[in-house]
Write an enzyme that holds these catalytic residues in place. Structure first.
Site, PDB file in Angstrom:
ATOM      1  N   ASP A 637      48.604  39.089  36.719  1.00  0.00           N
ATOM      2  CA  ASP A 637      47.384  39.865  36.530  1.00  0.00           C
ATOM      3  C   ASP A 637      47.677  41.067  35.647  1.00  0.00           C
ATOM      4  OD1 ASP A 637      44.581  40.578  37.317  1.00  0.00           O
ATOM      5  OD2 ASP A 637      45.631  42.345  38.094  1.00  0.00           O
ATOM      6  N   HIS A 640      49.012  42.151  30.008  1.00  0.00           N
ATOM      7  CA  HIS A 640      49.163  42.893  28.760  1.00  0.00           C
ATOM      8  C   HIS A 640      49.424  44.374  29.003  1.00  0.00           C
ATOM      9  CE1 HIS A 640      44.986  42.800  29.990  1.00  0.00           C
ATOM     10  NE2 HIS A 640      44.803  43.946  29.370  1.00  0.00           N
ATOM     11  N   ASP A 759      36.453  35.777  36.652  1.00  0.00           N
ATOM     12  CA  ASP A 759      36.038  37.169  36.523  1.00  0.00           C
ATOM     13  C   ASP A 759      35.171  37.394  35.298  1.00  0.00           C
ATOM     14  OD1 ASP A 759      38.071  36.651  34.775  1.00  0.00           O
ATOM     15  OD2 ASP A 759      39.339  38.336  35.371  1.00  0.00           O
TER      16      ASP A 759
END
Length: 1637
Positions: A637, A640, A759
């Site tokens: 999760d 980046h 999401d």
């Protein structure tokens, strides 16, 4: 010690859950491997050292080619390798002699020698040092993971420079994990869907490639307690999913978001029954058992979200200021007793630059709590409300005076400078003169000085300060008219005012950005209809999300400073640099409100390594290892924004527990290079791609093509690039095994394509609800992992709120009626089946709103077609338009089709259960494909039914008709047998033949093949086809013009075998390869559709090409057959140049093979075969390769033509040869000498007799005159005649002199005069009107006045002829003394008396004279110049008197003259620096002083050497003209009509002689005396441009010449015999040197 070892040494022994099968070894305290069970790396070593089992499949070898510097090229910097179900080999190769091969060591952290992986422990393999052999390192691959490699090597600038160790560029290879899951029964039976038992689990386990994954995201809070999960697992399994993606299952924080984890080591209590009070261990056991059941009973692997970057804002361990404890156990069990040490989050205390951001955040909170008292809206209903609040906030921000964090305090600055001035401690100004500069200029000086401290650091208010002593020195130096400290301090204050101006502007800009950030966020979360539309604003629900978590002030936190209790929350930033931590300077993201923040998540502060925060690293390592123990994969999760070093270390720790951990992530970098950076370092196995990122059908189809195509239908790379070999054990022990070698071209990150992630907004929000069916179906046809979420399949109308939504999923099992589940069940199962069964090829077609995907199994040619009508717009029921879909030679059978009807986008409220939109999947009546036929053969045509609204799909099965499923094998079979009986002349026809050669040999009937849109091939033979095919097969470029041409018709197929068949009268052995081609091509033409024809053409041609090359190599010497690819490529030039045409021969009456000088200019007729070219080329092309018969034939033929003591330069099939070459006979004698030493029984050639083409009195007679061939001589007699005629002197006028012979030459030029100067022994000759050496360009321009004026006459004694004469004399003297040559010497008239001059005596004359007459001593050059050019060699100026030089004509000292005795008026040409003296060095090294020789060679290296050859004249010479253009007819006499042919342009063949000379003399007098490998490496680096050229140029050879600095010369032959030959000569000497060791 590595970070992994640093952490794991503390974690594993005490806290790792017991599961011995997953723990292969343990790390000792120092990171070393200790005894334990065998690791996969150990088992791979055992495998390769074991005896192969019967019928063992070939080992797969993946070949990774490195560049010159030891690194991969950009495309290969990241390589993805398949799961090691069975050990395989990664082969690293590079060119011998590249810089990286010099004392090269390959290093990698893959455990090559066995044991356990440690990222910072590197194992190595030394690169082979034999530069004659291929350089390759075979690495046994045995387990999954992410690994780095590089080559370390010596990199001197020159041979005598001190070497330094260089680390090459890094490359990365990631190995996919082994995933095993229960196999399922087929979902289709006789192309009928959903048969009873279809898709049912079996007892058999199967290895599942990553492309076969079908992932479903489930949110556990909506599933109910764990004892109710089975129905959800049943539903997922029935719908064809094989992996569940679980959102985090750990204990949630106060927000109840799964991603806000309060306790990383405990599963969420709400997973279990109400009031559950079990221990962490008990919870892990229950969850582990459920995951095992999911895999065993439902065929569902488990993938869980792992959150590394933040923790819940109410994690208890944060209260310990977020500090670290002394041990993990203490911290976990009794966190309140952990003594403070290291901050776990970012606060104004440990990150002072966050202080102004915290003040802004606090101002927002305060304003939110006081809105009602200020008559401001608490509920936002309009943009006006937003602006009212922003206006109030702007005032609030202004009152903070945040500019004080940016600027210098003028008052304090003046005071500190005045104090410095008063203390008389002012530094002396050392900068540039500043007197008289104005304050703006002085401000710039100060700003650039680095003496303004604290700029951009935000350490506190007015914490930006200047160094007072520097400031005092500056103003004192600037204002020389001032002496009063107060006045100078005021002046500094003025300067500070200027410095502050941009700082005030920066503060204002940052504040403006912060206000805009708040405004944008308020609009989204409180006003935007697509946003969450939060309710009333209050202290508990501030205007926008808070950037900081404020820990409570209580007894537990009282030990910490107040500023440490404000912790920065985590989030993400649009278009941010993912490699930069936005919580650290220089980022101002928190200050400028650029972070889209998660207020319930505190960003964790790991530091640079575990030493910086040991408690946090240990705690999080425990977290990931506990999950790796239970789950098959991780989704990282917020990947980046997770510090890269954190992710690397923690994933390494997880893989210790689960080596086959599958890792996916969603990166938002927006840059493919950055994606690769993350993927390669972290070992991310798949990147999440999302279909709904496609904004229209065209972009969606691009995504499908980019990430899910697999390979285009008809791909030829797999079939053509692989090769077979015997693989020695990579460990150096054990037997060889059969292997299949596949070259690697680099990899793109693997994709797992979700139709929609959990999401993101729903299809209804983004396109239309109907689009879920079409998009969901298309995604399942992607050749990559696929994924979805339950809300998508069930048609949830809106994105569910992970925090606020508490209803439970609705579930159905058995017959799937909800949403698109029925279609998904079929298509998910089919997706996995297609992957397991090898449906690797695909085609994506987009037309208007339609997207069509065809997936095909390339061996069976069975396939499936999906037609989808996308629904990007709401409300449309229109069928749209797509042309009928036509499939050639393919039968089509309908399987399934549905459209979706959604009567309303509204949904009835349900307080307890999550339901999707009411919908109906209506099956479409069977769609029959129309069958037809036209000129291109039979076809099936799919027409879309009239009722086919947006969202609808059709599924068909396809089967190609009439094609043999073993056609691949057939096309590649039998090639060796078809080509094995061909000799090298036959192979010249098969492989090469330029256009002129082919037309000459076939009476103009056949030439090179022309490809529409691409042009003519350069060769008629297979090498011509390979030029485009190499590109096509490497890049799978099916759009190449050749592929289009092959699809359009059979012309190319017919050409290939027809040209061979029609030449079988002259070349009967060609019948076998002609028949081989015809048999295969006729079958291809008859049975394959047009789109597959390029593939099968390529398979046949490539396999034939390989067989033909093998046939060449098998007929070659060991030097060639054991050599590297460059050696073999050069050797193939001997076949390229040696062929049989009609108009050029070694016999006037019949056609024989002959050596072409170059292509394409010298293909046939009188221009093909040149005496000089033949005997410069013969040693390399024929003798080193072992083609002694061809060498002998040329020697005998040219010997038979001896006339005037010369051999012809232009042979003209021995009909009308021309005798104008002074050097040719000497090159021939050198080659006869070489032949006697190379060929078995080589000396016997001396006694062979040849019939003389001309009478011995030199009368010219036609070839068919009775006097022709009436005399005979042995080769020994021919040799003797050459020497004797030169000893007597040669003087004649060429036969048929005049324009008919040479239209450019003046009358005087036809007079040939050669003599021996018996004072020196040198052979002189030539005149100002002719050019009898290889530098033979005759002036041609009447306009420039150069017609008949040679560019380079070189009359006198050219240095290379002197060397060749000396070589012949030395050899003959040795033979004569040993009784192996029938003559002793020559008769010569000296000082009026004729006497015998023995070979030895003549040779001694040359030996005694050479250095005196050819060497140009250093003389009066400076010591520095001498040292620069000649290393340590410095001689006395008196040397000039002992050498025959005219100092006035010397341009360069320390060299050897190009000529001795140039004619009157051209004496200066003796002293020109040219590339000819190395020839003499090679053939007669005894002539040269060793030190003089190596020094002159170093000068040549600096001044003459070029990328592909040698400059023919030093660029410093006034006559240098480096670019040759024969068409230039300007009035410049230096270049008109190419007169500068040898006045600077860079010729290829002298390079080989230079390399041989350099090697010889450096071993004697240079660095090579002590380190020959150093010299060899240096010389091989000089060959790198030639290596690249021959590998990439379509002519597959080396050019005749290039223009200045290696530039292309359009008048040059693209491949020249002697250019390749002399490099073979050099490589053979290296080979011999290595053999002698």
């Amino acid at each position: 010690m590595s970070k992994l070892a640093e952490v794991s040494n503390k974690i594993i022994p005490k806290f790792l859950p017991s599961k011995a099968s997953r723990i292969d070894t343990q790390l000792a305290q120092d990171g070393a491997v200790i005894d334990g069970p065998k690791t996969p790396a150990d088992e791979a070593i055992d495998f390769f050292e074991s005896i192969p089992s019967a019928n063992e499949e070939p080992i797969q070898v993946y070949e990774l080619r490195l560049e010159e510097d030891g690194g991969p090229n950009k495309d290969r910097a990241y390589t993805r390798l398949p799961p090691p179900y069975k050990p395989y080999v990664l082969r690293v190769t590079m060119d011998a002699g590249t810089p990286a091969s010099k004392n090269g060591v390959f290093k990698t952290n893959f455990p090559l020698d066995g044991g356990v992986f440690d990222r910072d422990r590197f194992q190595q393999r030394r690169l082979p040092t034999d530069l004659s052999k291929p350089i390759k390192v075979d690495l046994p691959i045995s387990h999954a993971g992410a690994f780095v490699y590089w080559v370390e090597y010596d990199n001197p600038i020159s041979p005598d420079a001190k070497p330094e160790r260089v680390k090459g560029r890094e490359g990365y290879f990631n190995i996919d994990p082994i995933l095993r899951v229960k196999k399922r029964s087929a979902i289709l039976a006789e192309n009928k869907p959903s048969v009873p038992g279809g898709g049912a689990l079996t007892l058999e386990l199967t290895n599942l490639p990553l492309d076969g994954l079908a992932i479903l995201t489930l949110v556990s809070k909506w599933m109910g307690p764990i004892d109710q999960w089975d129905k959800h697992l049943t539903e997922a399994s029935e719908r064809g999913y094989n992996m569940i993606h679980w959102t985090p299952l750990q204990q949630r924080g106060e927000s109840k978001s799964p991603y806000s984890i309060a306790d990383q080591l405990a599963f969420d209590s709400e997973i279990f029954e109400n009031g559950w009070k079990g221990t962490r261990e008990e919870g892990a056991k229950i969850v582990g058992e459920k995951l095992r059941q999911a895999k065993d009973d439902f065929g569902l692997m488990g993938l869980i979200d792992v959150v590394l970057n933040h923790t819940a804002n109410n994690s208890l361990w944060l209260l310990d200021h977020p500090e670290a404890g002394r041990c993990l156990k203490l911290a976990v069990c009794r966190p309140s007793r952990v003594p403070p040490h290291i901050p776990l989050g970012y606060s104004p205390h440990n990150s002072p630059h966050l202080a102004p951001a915290y003040e802004i955040d606090t101002a927002i909170v305060d304003l939110s709590a006081s809105l009602s008292t200020q008559d401001l809206p608490t509920i936002i209903t309009s943009s006006a409300d937003v602006e009212k609040l922003i206006s109030a906030l702007r005032q609030k921000f202004a009152a903070l005076d945040l500019w004080q964090y940016y600027v210098l305090d003028v008052r304090k600055e003046k005071s500190s400078v005045q104090n410095a001035l008063s203390s008389e401690k002012v530094l002396q100004w050392s900068g540039a003169n500043v007197a008289g500069k104005n304050i703006v200029e002085l401000a710039h000086v100060a700003q650039s000085s680095g003496k303004i401290l604290g700029l951009g650091q935000f350490r506190g208010r007015f914490e930006v300060k200047a160094d007072p002593e520097y400031a005092a020195a500056l103003v004192k130096a600037a204002f020389t008219e001032l002496s009063d400290p107060g006045a100078l301090a005021d002046a500094w204050g003025d300067i500070v005012d200027v410095i502050n101006v941009p700082l005030y502007e920066e503060a204002n800009e940052d504040l403006k950005a912060a206000i805009n950030g708040v405004r944008n966020r308020v609009n989204y979360i409180r006003l935007d209809p697509h946003g969450p539309r939060l309710g009333a604003i209050s202290a508990e629900s501030p205007l926008v999300e808070t950037y900081f978590t404020r820990l409570p002030e209580n007894k537990r936190t009282s030990k910490h400073p107040k500023s440490a209790l404000a912790l920065a929350n985590n989030g993400w930033i649009w278009d941010a640099n993912p490699l930069q931590n936005f919580a650290q300077l220089p980022s101002k993201a928190y200050l400028r409100r650029e972070v889209i923040v998660w207020s319930d998540c505190v960003k964790l502060r790991y530091g640079a390594s575990p030493k910086d925060n040991p408690w946090l690293w240990e705690y999080m390592t425990k977290y990931v290892q506990s999950l790796a123990e239970l789950f098959d994969g991780f989704r990282i999760d917020n990947c980046h924004s997770t510090p890269l070093h954190v992710g690397v270390t923690l994933l390494d720790a997880a893989r210790v527990v689960n080596p086959n951990l599958y890792v996916i992530a969603e990166l938002f970098t927006g840059n493919e290079e950055t994606d690769v950076h993350f993927v390669s370092r972290l070992g991310i196995n798949s990147l999440i791609r999302e279909a709904y990122n496609g904004w229209d059908p065209k972009e969606f189809s691009r995504l499908l093509y980019r990430h899910g195509l697999g390979k285009p239908i008809g791909s030829m790379d797999t079939a053509t690039l692989v090769s077979a070999e015997e693989l020695p054990s990579p460990t150096g022990k054990g037997p060889s095994r059969p292997a299949t070698v596949t070259p690697l071209q680099g990899s793109a990150p693997h994709a797992v394509m979700f139709d929609l992630t959990h999401d993101n907004e729903s299809p209804l929000d983004k396109r239309s609800a109907e689009d879920a069916l079409s998009t969901g179906a298309l995604v399942t046809f992607a050749h990559c992992g696929v994924g979805s979420n339950k809300g998508f399949d069930d048609l949830y109308p809106k994105l569910l709120n992970l925090v606020g939504e508490n209803r439970r999923y609705g579930v159905e099992t058995g017959e799937q009626k909800t949403g698109i589940a029925k279609a998904k069940r079929l298509l998910n199962h089919l997706h996995t089946e297609m992957i397991l069964e090898g449906y690797t090829e695909g085609h994506v077609h987009q037309e208007n709103d339609y997207i069509v995907i065809h997936r095909v199994q390339p061996n069976t040619h069975h396939g499936y077609v999906l037609v989808a009508h996308t629904a990007f717009r709401k409300g449309s029921k229109d069928r749209g338009w797509i042309n009928p879909i036509q499939l050639r030679r393919t039968k089509v059978k309908y399987i399934f089709g549905v459209s979706i009807d959604i009567p309303s986008y509204e949904i009835a409220p349900n307080a307890s259960t999550l339901r999707g939109l009411t919908s109906t999947l209506s099956e479409i009546p069977e769609v029959l494909a129309k069958e037809g036929s036209d000129g291109d053969g039979p076809f099936s045509e799919i027409s879309i039914p009239d009722a086919f609204p947006p969202g609808s799909i059709l599924l068909f099965a396809t089967q190609m008709e009439g094609i043999d499923t073993s056609l691949d094998v057939f096309c590649a079979s039998g090639a060796d047998e078809a080509f094995r009986d061909l000799d090298l002349v036959d192979l010249n026809v098969v492989l090469y033949r330029a256009d002129g050669e082919e037309r000459d040999a076939t009476a103009g009937k056949i030439g090179t093949y022309s490809i529409p849109g691409s042009g003519n091939l350069v060769y008629c033979g297979l090498e011509g086809w390979m030029a485009p095919l190499r590109h096509i097969t490497t890049y799978n470029d099916l759009g190449h013009p050749l592929c289009a041409h092959l699809r359009d018709g059979a012309w190319a197929f017919d050409y290939v075998h027809h040209r061979l068949k029609v030449q079988t009268d002259n070349f009967p052995r060609l019948a076998a390869p002609a028949a081989w081609f015809e048999e295969r091509f006729e079958k291809i033409k008859a049975t394959t559709p047009s789109f597959l024809k390029p593939k099968y053409f390529a398979i046949a041609v490539v396999e034939a090409y390989k067989a033909a090359r093998r046939a060449v190599v098998e007929q070659s010497s060991d030097f060639i057959s054991s050599g590297h690819d460059f050696t073999q490529a050069l050797a193939l030039c001997s076949v390229q140049m040696y062929g049989q045409v009609s108009s050029a021969s070694l016999h006037p009456a019949k056609s024989t093979p002959s050596l072409a000088a170059g292509l394409p200019h010298f293909t046939a007729g009188w221009a093909r075969c040149w005496g000089r070219d033949v005997f410069i080329s013969l040693r390399g092309l024929f003798l080193t390769t072992g083609n002694f018969d061809a060498a002998r034939r040329h020697i005998l033929t040219f010997s038979s033509t001896l006339k005037h003591g010369l051999i012809p330069n232009l042979l003209d099939s021995v009909r009308t040869p021309r005798y104008n070459s002074r050097d040719s006979p000497w090159f021939m004698l050198q080659n006869i000498q070489d032949y006697t030493k190379f060929a078995p029984e080589g000396l016997t050639i001396l006694s062979e007799s040849v019939k003389r083409r001309f009478p011995k009195d030199d009368t010219f007679v036609p070839w068919n005159d009775s006097r022709a061939y009436s005399d005979s001589s042995t080769i020994a007699e021919i040799i003797q005649e050459v020497l004797q005629r030169h000893a007597w002197g040669i003087s004649f006028r060429e036969h048929n002199a005049g324009p008919n012979l040479d239209m450019q030459m003046k009358a005087e030029g036809f007079n040939v005069n050669i003599y021996v100067d018996w004072k020196t022994g040198f052979v002189h000759g030539g005149s100002a009107f002719n050019c009898g050496t290889w530098m033979d360009k005759m002036g041609e321009s009447e306009r420039a006045g150069t017609k008949g004026v040679p560019g380079t006459p070189r009359d006198g004694a050219p240095v290379e002829i002197t060397g060749l004469v000396k070589s012949a004399l030395r050899w003959l003297d040795e033979l004569s003394r040993s009784g192996k040559f029938p003559f002793k010497g020559v008769d010569a008239k000296i000082e009026g008396r004729t006497r015998l001059i023995t070979y030895g005596e003549w040779g001694n004359l040359i030996q005694a004279s050479f250095e005196k007459y050819y060497y140009v001593p250093l003389g009066t050059c400076s010591h520095l110049e001498a040292k620069t050019l000649q290393s340590s060699l410095v001689t006395d100026p008196a040397d000039d008197t002992s050498h025959a030089i005219n100092p006035a004509l010397v341009n360069q000292r320390g060299i050897y003259k190009d000529v001795y005795g140039s004619g009157p008026g051209r004496e200066w040409s003796d002293y020109q620096l040219r590339c000819n003296f190395p020839i003499a060095m090679v053939v007669a090294p005894e002539l040269f002083n060793n030190q003089h020789a190596i020094s002159s060679l170093r000068i040549a290296d600096q001044r003459l050497r070029s990328p592909l050859g040698m400059k023919t004249l030093d660029a410093a010479d006034a006559q240098y003209r480096g670019s040759y253009d024969n068409s230039n007819d300007s009035d410049d006499p230096a270049i008109a009509k190419g007169r500068n042919y040898h006045q600077g342009p860079e010729w290829g063949w002298p390079l080989g002689f230079f390399l041989r000379a350099y090697l010889s003399f450096d071993l004697k007098a240079g660095e090579g005396q002590t380190n020959p490998q150093e010299t060899l490496h240096y010389l091989h680096t000089l060959l790198l441009p030639s290596r690249k050229y021959i590998r990439t140029d379509p002519w597959a050879g080396l050019p005749e010449l290039t223009n200045a600095d290696g530039a292309y010369c359009h008048d040059s032959c693209r491949t020249q015999a002697w250019s390749a030959s002399t490099l073979l000569d050099f490589l053979h000497e290296v080979y011999t040197l290595n053999q002698s060791k």
